[in-house]
Design a protein around this motif. Structure first.
Motif, short mmCIF file in Angstrom:
data_model
loop_
_atom_site.label_atom_id
_atom_site.label_comp_id
_atom_site.label_asym_id
_atom_site.label_seq_id
_atom_site.Cartn_x
_atom_site.Cartn_y
_atom_site.Cartn_z
N TYR A 1 35.56 6.31 34.88
CA TYR A 1 35.57 4.87 35.12
C TYR A 1 34.48 4.28 34.25
N SER B 1 33.09 1.07 31.09
CA SER B 1 33.14 -0.24 30.44
C SER B 1 32.44 -0.15 29.10
N GLY C 1 31.96 -2.52 25.03
CA GLY C 1 32.34 -3.68 24.25
C GLY C 1 31.93 -3.54 22.80
N TRP D 1 34.76 -0.05 19.28
CA TRP D 1 33.71 -0.66 20.07
C TRP D 1 32.38 -0.11 19.54
N ALA E 1 37.51 2.86 29.69
CA ALA E 1 36.78 1.68 29.22
C ALA E 1 37.71 0.66 28.59
N TYR E 2 38.62 1.12 27.73
CA TYR E 2 39.54 0.21 27.05
C TYR E 2 40.44 -0.53 28.04
N SER E 3 40.91 0.16 29.06
CA SER E 3 41.87 -0.44 29.99
C SER E 3 41.21 -1.14 31.17
N GLY E 4 39.95 -0.76 31.49
CA GLY E 4 39.28 -1.29 32.66
C GLY E 4 39.76 -0.66 33.95
N LYS E 5 40.35 0.52 33.85
CA LYS E 5 40.89 1.19 35.03
C LYS E 5 40.25 2.58 35.20
N PRO F 1 39.67 -4.91 27.82
CA PRO F 1 39.96 -4.49 29.20
C PRO F 1 40.69 -5.58 29.96
N GLY F 2 41.66 -5.15 30.75
CA GLY F 2 42.49 -6.11 31.48
C GLY F 2 43.74 -6.50 30.73
N THR G 1 44.52 -4.44 27.63
CA THR G 1 44.94 -3.15 27.08
C THR G 1 45.61 -2.33 28.17
#
Length: 450
Positions: free
Chosen positions: A284, A286, A288, A299, A406-410, A444-445, A447
């Motif tokens: 899990y 994050s 940028g 990133w 990180a890319y997907s935020g999931k 994220p969100g 992707t």
């Protein structure tokens, strides 16, 4: 330090490894001329195959595929540490530079460099000519990581022993190819040694042995960091196609590099997997981008929480930001003490719960770079192959797992990445003159997790 894009964006390239295999098999495979950047792992395999390994003093003929900075560094290490070996062939996308590279290597290694002009191969099919050469025993692969899974599988199918730089894959589809190559190498009794040199750096080996022997009690958690400064970026040359430019500037395109977490920070992830006894259950995270050049898909920072079996959490951070403070370290927290293992040459140490140092050891990264090549050649000569491709693939996929999270935020599980994900970043029907989708970095969100 260590050897050293399609991104998982809202329209990712997907599909299984058959797409990657079809592309490689049709002659569109690309041998890129750029850098990619322990005690030996357990030796696996049954009875040794009949080969050059039948004699402990046999002459071993090497070939290099990918003659950039990391590739020439790897072949230099092998020629330096090993006796009775020679460089017999070399391949690179830029064939016109190979003569000068061989001249430079000859100045350092004399008659250990024995590459005839006919065995300097350039172009998109160059690696195939190396694999078809009966005079080549061991192939060193230092192309951009996106090519590595299929190249190594093809080498194993050709009966070659392999040195493969890290990471070994940049997506789940490539991971599955790596597992297949690993299994075939075991069956064929051919070696695959990888460029995870910390596995052969004496202070890492000793520190992790002590951890496994209980020096700090039960391992509870860890923090790991690979924080460095900026990375190179190459300007597009006039007349370059999209494909040519992306391979030329490969670090900035995710289908080739896997982003920093895979291409560079995989060293620390591999060390953590080694300490924890295998890959994590989930990730899990994050991150940028603040400083990347226009057109880069990378990133420049990621922070990942990995959950390992036994409810042990590893907080992992990597970044490449100019003028920011660097840190390359692994800190392992136990019920009875703390172990710190630094990257490069800073060494390792163990402290008890009161802060008293109870053990320390200096590091020697240069020796580790060479030791991986000595272990490979020794395994070939002994007929007791080292096959460590899956271990490095596990660490590479652990890096990919963090990137996907990180890319997907999931939250992303290991089981999903291994068994369900259809993510395959390798462009379909790629050729050197092809146009490619406009580069796009992940958000994220937006992707998608696939």
């Amino acid at each position: 330090m260590p050897k050293n894009n399609f991104s998982d964006n809202s329209s990712p390239v997907t599909g299984d490894s058959s797409t990657r295999r079809h592309f490689m098999g049709t002659g569109a495979a690309l041998t890129a001329g750029v850098a990619a950047t322990a005690a030996a792992r357990p030796i696996r395999g049954a009875e040794p195959a009949e080969s050059v390994s039948s004699s402990p003093n046999s002459h071993i003929r090497l070939a290099l595929v990918g003659a950039g900075g990391r590739g020439t560094g790897a072949i230099n290490d092998s020629l330096t540490i090993n006796d009775n070996v020679s460089l017999a062939a070399i391949a690179d996308l830029e064939g016109d530079k190979l003569g000068k590279i061989c001249e430079s290597l000859t100045k350092r290694h004399g008659d250990k460099v024995a590459v005839e002009t006919a065995k300097m191969h350039g172009g998109i099919d160059a690696y195939k000519k190396v694999l078809d050469d009966p005079d080549v025993d061991v192939v060193l692969f230092a192309t951009p990581p996106g090519f590595r899974p299929q190249y190594v599988l093809d080498a194993v199918d050709a009966g070659k022993h392999v040195f493969a730089e890290k990471p070994t894959c940049v997506d789940p589809a490539g991971y599955r190819v790596c597992v297949e190559a690993n299994d075939k190498a075991i069956a064929n009794n051919t070696s695959i040694v990888t460029g995870t040199q910390y596995r052969r750096q004496a202070n890492y080996v000793e520190a992790i042995k002590r951890l496994h022997d209980g020096a700090i009690g039960d391992i509870i958690s860890a923090t790991a960091r690979y924080c460095s400064n900026g990375i190179w970026n190459k300007t597009r040359k006039e007349g370059m196609s999209d494909t040519e430019f992306q391979i030329y500037n490969w670090m900035h395109f995710i289908w080739l590099s896997g982003d920093q977490i895979a291409e560079q920070a995989v060293h620390n992830i591999d060390a953590i997997n080694w300490i924890m006894g295998g890959p994590p259950e989930s990730a899990y995270g994050s991150g940028g981008r603040f400083t990347r050049p226009e057109g880069s898909e990378m990133w420049d920072s990621m922070s990942i929480d990995y959950l390992y079996p036994g409810n042990r959490t590893v907080s992992f951070k990597c970044r490449q930001i100019p003028n920011a403070q660097g840190d390359n370290s692994n800190i392992i927290y136990g019920s009875k003490g703390i172990c710190t293992i630094y990257g490069i040459n800073r060494g390792a140490m163990i402290h008890d719960r009161d802060g008293n140092e109870v053990w320390s050891m200096k590091g020697d990264l240069g020796a580790a770079y060479k030791q991986e090549h000595k272990d490979l050649i020794d395994s070939v000569r002994s007929g007791k192959p080292i096959v460590e491709f899956k271990e490095t693939a596990d660490s590479s996929l652990t890096a990919v797992l963090g990137r996907m999270a990180a890319y997907s935020g999931k939250l992303v599980t290991w089981d999903f990445a291994v068994n369900e994900s259809t993510l395959n970043l390798f462009p379909e029907n790629l050729d050197m003159k092809a146009s490619l989708p406009e580069p796009a970095h992940a958000i994220p969100g937006k992707t998608k997790l696939v």
